[in-house]
Design a protein around this motif. Structure first.
Motif, PDB file in Angstrom:
ATOM      1  N   ALA A 129      52.880  39.820  43.264  1.00 14.80           N
ATOM      2  CA  ALA A 129      53.341  40.171  44.537  1.00 14.80           C
ATOM      3  C   ALA A 129      53.914  41.639  45.030  1.00 14.80           C
ATOM      4  O   ALA A 129      53.909  41.787  46.449  1.00 14.80           O
ATOM      5  N   THR A 130      54.033  42.369  43.846  1.00 15.22           N
ATOM      6  CA  THR A 130      54.473  43.535  44.087  1.00 15.22           C
ATOM      7  C   THR A 130      53.449  44.596  44.279  1.00 15.22           C
ATOM      8  O   THR A 130      53.610  45.677  44.899  1.00 15.22           O
ATOM      9  N   GLN A 139      35.430  52.530  37.886  1.00 13.25           N
ATOM     10  CA  GLN A 139      35.525  51.102  38.128  1.00 13.25           C
ATOM     11  C   GLN A 139      36.632  50.248  38.175  1.00 13.25           C
ATOM     12  O   GLN A 139      36.656  49.132  38.518  1.00 13.25           O
ATOM     13  N   GLN A 140      37.754  50.967  37.963  1.00 14.40           N
ATOM     14  CA  GLN A 140      38.824  50.423  37.641  1.00 14.40           C
ATOM     15  C   GLN A 140      39.967  50.064  39.053  1.00 14.40           C
ATOM     16  O   GLN A 140      40.956  49.213  39.202  1.00 14.40           O
ATOM     17  N   GLY A 141      39.709  51.072  40.006  1.00  9.94           N
ATOM     18  CA  GLY A 141      40.692  51.246  40.952  1.00  9.94           C
ATOM     19  C   GLY A 141      41.881  51.944  40.517  1.00  9.94           C
ATOM     20  O   GLY A 141      41.978  52.462  39.398  1.00  9.94           O
ATOM     21  N   TRP A 142      42.819  52.192  41.435  1.00 12.80           N
ATOM     22  CA  TRP A 142      44.099  52.688  41.200  1.00 12.80           C
ATOM     23  C   TRP A 142      44.916  51.679  40.240  1.00 12.80           C
ATOM     24  O   TRP A 142      45.369  50.690  40.761  1.00 12.80           O
ATOM     25  N   LEU A 143      45.138  52.037  39.096  1.00 12.94           N
ATOM     26  CA  LEU A 143      45.888  51.308  38.168  1.00 12.94           C
ATOM     27  C   LEU A 143      47.526  51.566  38.314  1.00 12.94           C
ATOM     28  O   LEU A 143      47.845  52.604  38.062  1.00 12.94           O
ATOM     29  N   ARG A 144      48.342  50.266  38.729  1.00 11.92           N
ATOM     30  CA  ARG A 144      49.658  50.546  38.688  1.00 11.92           C
ATOM     31  C   ARG A 144      50.354  49.291  38.119  1.00 11.92           C
ATOM     32  O   ARG A 144      49.768  48.376  38.522  1.00 11.92           O
ATOM     33  N   LEU A 162      55.398  57.678  42.887  1.00 13.59           N
ATOM     34  CA  LEU A 162      54.141  56.822  43.127  1.00 13.59           C
ATOM     35  C   LEU A 162      53.187  57.878  44.126  1.00 13.59           C
ATOM     36  O   LEU A 162      52.093  57.815  43.853  1.00 13.59           O
ATOM     37  N   PRO A 163      53.849  58.405  45.331  1.00 14.76           N
ATOM     38  CA  PRO A 163      53.008  59.057  46.191  1.00 14.76           C
ATOM     39  C   PRO A 163      52.092  60.045  45.412  1.00 14.76           C
ATOM     40  O   PRO A 163      50.926  60.269  45.680  1.00 14.76           O
ATOM     41  N   PHE A 183      58.815  49.258  49.387  1.00 12.32           N
ATOM     42  CA  PHE A 183      57.959  50.593  49.302  1.00 12.32           C
ATOM     43  C   PHE A 183      56.762  50.381  48.352  1.00 12.32           C
ATOM     44  O   PHE A 183      55.762  50.840  48.684  1.00 12.32           O
ATOM     45  N   ILE A 184      56.777  49.881  47.104  1.00 15.21           N
ATOM     46  CA  ILE A 184      55.766  49.701  46.475  1.00 15.21           C
ATOM     47  C   ILE A 184      54.600  48.749  47.015  1.00 15.21           C
ATOM     48  O   ILE A 184      53.469  49.100  46.812  1.00 15.21           O
ATOM     49  N   ARG A 185      55.193  47.842  47.490  1.00 14.02           N
ATOM     50  CA  ARG A 185      54.112  46.870  48.401  1.00 14.02           C
ATOM     51  C   ARG A 185      53.225  47.689  49.240  1.00 14.02           C
ATOM     52  O   ARG A 185      52.228  47.545  49.330  1.00 14.02           O
TER      53      ARG A 185
END
Length: 348
Positions: free
Chosen positions: A75-76, A35-40, A284-285, A341-343
């Motif tokens: 925004a990121t 239910q959370q989606g990818w948390l970052r 991150l990838p 890259f993060i965006r």
């Protein structure tokens, strides 16, 4: 001896009432994670605060800066912040402290950011007091960060009872609040030479949290693979698994592969130390592909000075390669290529 079903049921009900919630099943934990989606996101303290008390005390609570800097995060492409509490802020002003937590959560929700709160911490300064906090030592990494409770628990026989009331009060207040997504009970137990002295508090905080039966999962992050007894206990008593890794991509891959064998949701709640080749581009990838949550250390370089390396004595120039953190106080990124890259990877 065989017992009537009614008796067994009664024992179960009484045990649940006394001992509280059990560790979530694997199925419940994974259903929650879906239910959370990818948390970052990042570990967050506003740039105007040198430590947790300066963040949370009434005189220095800074909602304008919090609002602005969570805007940088949104925004990121970030959607979660890991935020440390401190029992002294609650002890001196319980109602005000909880009101300020509400204000923080309102601001985080405004920016579509969930929150993981941290209760206790064995890292950095062992002495602290309410009131004005010391100015940072120029160029010194985390010069004002506070343990909670640190060595005070060995000197004050009443403190454990106080901490029980504190933890249960905070969880009881926010245990049904969807803006709080995870309870992180104890950061790096045993660190800074606390060792086995951390056991009583670690076991107690698990019991206190379970007694309140929050809707959110609880966790205690793995941080040192040599601490085998701590690690076993932390894994057995965490609904979801969290861990810290500031090393290169091979080390991160090893940690992920090892911890995924527990079949529970996995979040790295501290990473990103550029001089160690722990970067967004390298890590991150990997975490996204494995559906591992990713929470780096530091958002905005400020009074915590975690963009400076550990080991500085004071007065050193800003490093060419930041240790942690992403933005300057005006929102300018340390490395625009990095934030681009993060965006991109977060589909922002």
């Amino acid at each position: 001896m065989r017992y009537p079903i009614l008796f067994i049921t009664l024992v179960f009900i009484l045990s649940s009432h006394v001992y509280g919630q059990a560790t979530w099943s694997v199925e419940k934990a994974n259903a929650w994670y879906q239910q959370q989606g990818w948390l970052r996101g990042a570990n967050f303290i506003p740039s105007t605060a040198v430590n947790q008390l300066e963040m949370w005390q009434e005189a220095t609570f800074d909602p304008q800066t919090i609002d602005r800097e969570l805007g940088y995060a949104q925004a990121t492409g970030f959607n979660i912040m890991r935020v440390y509490l401190h029992h002294v802020a609650w002890q001196q002003d319980r109602a005000g402290f909880k009101k300020r937590i509400q204000q923080y959560l309102d601001l985080a929700q405004k920016h579509q950011i969930k929150t993981m709160f941290v209760f206790f911490d064995d890292c950095w300064r062992d002495t602290y007091q309410a009131g004005p906090q010391p100015q940072p030592i120029p160029s010194v990494h985390n010069s004002g960060w506070l343990k909670d409770p640190g060595g005070l628990i060995d000197r004050d026989s009443t403190l454990m009872d106080t901490l029980s009331i504190y933890v249960r009060d905070i969880i009881r207040t926010f245990k049904d609040d969807d803006r709080v997504v995870i309870w992180d009970l104890y950061n790096e137990p045993g660190h800074f030479k606390h060792g086995a002295k951390s056991w009583p508090l670690l076991k107690n905080v698990v019991a206190w949290a379970r007694a309140e039966a929050p809707q959110q999962p609880i966790t205690i992050g793995i941080w040192n693979k040599e601490f085998t007894d701590f690690n076993q206990y932390q894994l057995e008593n965490s609904d979801i698994i969290t861990f810290h890794n500031y090393r290169d991509s091979a080390s991160m891959r090893e940690a992920i592969d090892t911890l995924l064998t527990y079949n529970r949701p996995l979040i790295c709640s501290e990473y990103m130390k550029r001089p160690n080749n722990s970067t967004f581009a390298t890590h991150l990838p990997m975490m996204k592909a494995a559906n591992v949550g990713a929470i780096n250390w530091g958002l905005v370089a400020g009074k915590s000075q975690t963009n400076y390396p550990q080991g500085n004595k004071g007065g050193e120039p800003e490093p060419a390669i930041w240790y942690h953190d992403i933005f300057r106080t005006d929102g300018t990124p340390f490395d625009k290529g990095e934030t681009d890259f993060i965006r991109k990877i977060t589909n922002r």
